[in-house]
Write a protein that holds these residues in place. Structure first.
Motif, mmCIF file in Angstrom:
data_model
loop_
_atom_site.group_PDB
_atom_site.id
_atom_site.type_symbol
_atom_site.label_atom_id
_atom_site.label_comp_id
_atom_site.label_asym_id
_atom_site.label_seq_id
_atom_site.Cartn_x
_atom_site.Cartn_y
_atom_site.Cartn_z
ATOM 1 N N CYS A 14 0.905 -1.209 0.009
ATOM 2 C CA CYS A 14 0.057 -0.069 0.040
ATOM 3 C C CYS A 14 0.765 1.175 0.001
ATOM 4 N N LYS A 15 1.981 1.358 0.772
ATOM 5 C CA LYS A 15 2.760 2.472 0.733
ATOM 6 C C LYS A 15 3.608 2.699 -0.869
ATOM 7 N N VAL A 16 3.811 1.656 -1.205
ATOM 8 C CA VAL A 16 4.539 1.788 -2.725
ATOM 9 C C VAL A 16 3.267 2.293 -3.635
ATOM 10 N N MET A 17 2.371 1.838 -3.504
ATOM 11 C CA MET A 17 1.304 2.020 -4.448
ATOM 12 C C MET A 17 0.530 3.477 -3.989
ATOM 13 N N ASN A 18 1.193 4.058 -3.169
ATOM 14 C CA ASN A 18 0.399 5.398 -2.336
ATOM 15 C C ASN A 18 -1.000 5.268 -2.124
ATOM 16 N N SER A 28 -12.398 -4.498 -6.024
ATOM 17 C CA SER A 28 -11.075 -4.728 -6.517
ATOM 18 C C SER A 28 -10.048 -5.743 -5.798
ATOM 19 N N TRP A 29 -9.358 -6.326 -6.636
ATOM 20 C CA TRP A 29 -8.306 -7.090 -5.893
ATOM 21 C C TRP A 29 -7.404 -6.243 -4.772
ATOM 22 N N LEU A 30 -7.529 -5.162 -5.049
ATOM 23 C CA LEU A 30 -6.775 -4.148 -3.816
ATOM 24 C C LEU A 30 -7.575 -4.103 -2.709
ATOM 25 N N ASP A 31 -8.857 -4.546 -2.470
ATOM 26 C CA ASP A 31 -9.616 -4.587 -1.388
ATOM 27 C C ASP A 31 -8.770 -5.618 -0.347
ATOM 28 N N ILE A 32 -8.254 -6.739 -0.962
ATOM 29 C CA ILE A 32 -7.403 -7.503 0.136
ATOM 30 C C ILE A 32 -6.154 -6.855 0.839
ATOM 31 N N PRO A 33 -5.371 -6.333 -0.024
ATOM 32 C CA PRO A 33 -4.103 -5.328 0.712
ATOM 33 C C PRO A 33 -4.706 -4.441 1.885
ATOM 34 N N VAL A 34 -5.823 -3.653 1.194
ATOM 35 C CA VAL A 34 -6.302 -2.278 1.963
ATOM 36 C C VAL A 34 -6.819 -3.056 3.287
ATOM 37 N N LEU A 35 -7.457 -4.295 3.380
ATOM 38 C CA LEU A 35 -7.949 -4.517 4.549
ATOM 39 C C LEU A 35 -6.893 -5.489 5.322
ATOM 40 N N SER A 36 -5.886 -5.979 4.757
ATOM 41 C CA SER A 36 -5.093 -6.847 5.360
ATOM 42 C C SER A 36 -3.941 -5.753 6.090
ATOM 43 N N ALA A 37 -3.821 -4.490 5.509
ATOM 44 C CA ALA A 37 -2.926 -3.433 6.092
ATOM 45 C C ALA A 37 -3.372 -3.159 7.453
ATOM 46 N N GLN A 38 -4.680 -3.307 7.745
ATOM 47 C CA GLN A 38 -5.374 -2.660 9.008
ATOM 48 C C GLN A 38 -5.215 -3.706 10.219
ATOM 49 N N VAL A 39 -5.499 -5.043 10.003
ATOM 50 C CA VAL A 39 -5.672 -5.989 11.005
ATOM 51 C C VAL A 39 -5.379 -7.154 10.471
ATOM 52 N N PRO A 40 -4.870 -8.349 11.303
ATOM 53 C CA PRO A 40 -4.632 -9.509 10.805
ATOM 54 C C PRO A 40 -5.990 -10.339 10.365
ATOM 55 N N MET A 41 -5.966 -11.175 9.309
ATOM 56 C CA MET A 41 -7.159 -11.640 8.892
ATOM 57 C C MET A 41 -6.870 -12.762 7.798
ATOM 58 N N SER A 42 -7.591 -13.627 7.555
ATOM 59 C CA SER A 42 -7.661 -14.596 6.396
ATOM 60 C C SER A 42 -8.812 -14.554 5.501
ATOM 61 N N PHE A 43 -8.536 -14.797 4.033
ATOM 62 C CA PHE A 43 -9.726 -14.578 3.191
ATOM 63 C C PHE A 43 -10.179 -15.561 2.457
ATOM 64 N N VAL A 44 -11.524 -15.690 2.056
ATOM 65 C CA VAL A 44 -11.902 -16.541 1.004
ATOM 66 C C VAL A 44 -12.065 -15.927 -0.272
ATOM 67 N N ALA A 45 -11.220 -16.440 -1.329
ATOM 68 C CA ALA A 45 -11.185 -15.929 -2.585
ATOM 69 C C ALA A 45 -11.703 -16.765 -3.655
ATOM 70 N N LYS A 46 -12.107 -16.351 -4.900
ATOM 71 C CA LYS A 46 -12.864 -16.983 -5.903
ATOM 72 C C LYS A 46 -11.634 -17.916 -6.407
ATOM 73 N N VAL A 95 -18.361 -4.591 6.820
ATOM 74 C CA VAL A 95 -17.330 -3.468 6.419
ATOM 75 C C VAL A 95 -17.605 -3.174 5.106
ATOM 76 N N ALA A 96 -17.520 -1.801 4.864
ATOM 77 C CA ALA A 96 -17.989 -0.964 3.805
ATOM 78 C C ALA A 96 -16.612 -0.595 3.051
ATOM 79 N N ILE A 97 -16.453 -0.617 1.865
ATOM 80 C CA ILE A 97 -15.187 -0.202 1.395
ATOM 81 C C ILE A 97 -15.495 0.827 0.054
#
Length: 303
Positions: free
Chosen positions: A108-112, A134-152, A236-238
């Motif tokens: 997220c820092k690199v992509m500002n 977006s796929w960017l949702d995953i880095p955005v959420l993960s940057a805030q708190v530890p979590m695991s995802f279910v993806a397609k 959670v609303a993005i």
């Protein structure tokens, strides 16, 4: 009105989260390749018109960020390789998990990506449900708190990214005709096990991405885990802002690498993340899916 603040260190609710939050990159300034080049005296092609110079700056920004993203991916591959070796290929996520949040923050820092957070993530174990843009949702959420995802399931076949996601603990589920009962049952069982161990699980129950201005119907099947075991659910609303509102959505025939390349050209990508109050699971998944979808939709239109 929920208090608004810039993304900061999350509160640690377990020893695992304390490990992940121990080293923060939030104090690092956002990376500006143009300013960096000027400070270092790096020459860039000179053109007489301002529009051409702006175009040169955009290409320079894309190239610099692309190199840094590539280096981050290499670091991720190295970490995953170490995890595979140390666990004999069985549970690499045990090695990767403590570093995943820091890796996402660096991306997220690199992509500002500038994240504005409303509300607070609830303490785990909890099922987190979010709208999907977006796929960017995953880095955005993960940057805030530890979590695991279910993806397609499709993500698993993305070059390199799929392998990194799998080794980071992502679960994959089929969509539409590929979502056979055995696959859904196995994913639900693994989700239940992780929630039992006090972890957060994130699902995108729309089953697809949207342009961010709407929220489609939530499919209730993945809510079965919460209802069966009485885990609370946090909506959670993005919502992407400014240039990102049009640039971030990953929809239609978009492909990952071209989409990433386009995102790298923008000076800043703004996103709001609204953590809404958790709700009890209840007995039936359908009412729970409708309730959380309505809360997220109201938040997107109102916050």
């Amino acid at each position: 009105m929920l208090a608004m603040h810039a993304i900061s260190e999350p509160r640690c609710n377990s020893a695992d989260e304390a490990i992940e939050a121990s080293t923060s990159v939030d104090a690092l300034p956002s990376f500006d390749p143009i300013a960096f080049a000027s400070l270092q005296g790096v020459a860039r092609p000179y053109r007489s018109t301002s529009s051409t110079n702006a175009s040169d700056d955009t290409r320079w920004r894309q190239l610099c960020r692309a190199v840094l993203v590539f280096l981050l991916i290499l670091a991720g591959v190295l970490l995953v390789s170490i995890g595979l070796l140390l666990t004999w290929g069985r549970h690499p996520e045990r090695i990767v998990q403590p570093f995943k949040q820091r890796w996402m923050r660096l991306l997220c820092k690199v992509m500002n990506v500038r994240i504005t957070q409303h509300g607070e993530p609830a303490a785990g174990p909890i099922l987190v449900v979010a709208n999907h843009v977006s796929w960017l949702d995953i880095p955005v959420l993960s940057a805030q708190v530890p979590m695991s995802f279910v993806a397609k399931q499709d993500v698993l076949h993305w070059p390199v990214v799929g392998m990194l996601a799998k080794c980071a603990g992502t679960l994959f589920i089929g969509r539409g005709r590929s979502a056979n009962r055995q696959n859904v049952s196995a994913v639900n069982e693994e989700m239940s096990e992780r929630l039992d161990n006090g972890r957060r699980m994130v699902i995108f129950p729309e089953g697809t991405t949207t342009d961010g201005r709407q929220v489609q119907r939530f499919h209730p099947r993945l809510f079965n885990v919460a209802c069966a075991n009485h885990y609370p659910v946090q909506p959670v609303a993005i919502r992407y802002r400014g240039i990102a509102a049009d640039a971030a959505p990953f929809i239609g025939e978009d492909e990952f690498l071209p989409h990433l390349w386009q995102l790298l050209k923008h000076p800043v990508l703004e996103v709001e993340v609204c953590w809404l109050p958790a709700v009890p699971a209840g007995e039936e998944p359908e009412p729970l899916a409708e309730l959380t979808q309505r809360k997220i939709l109201d938040s997107i239109h109102g916050c």
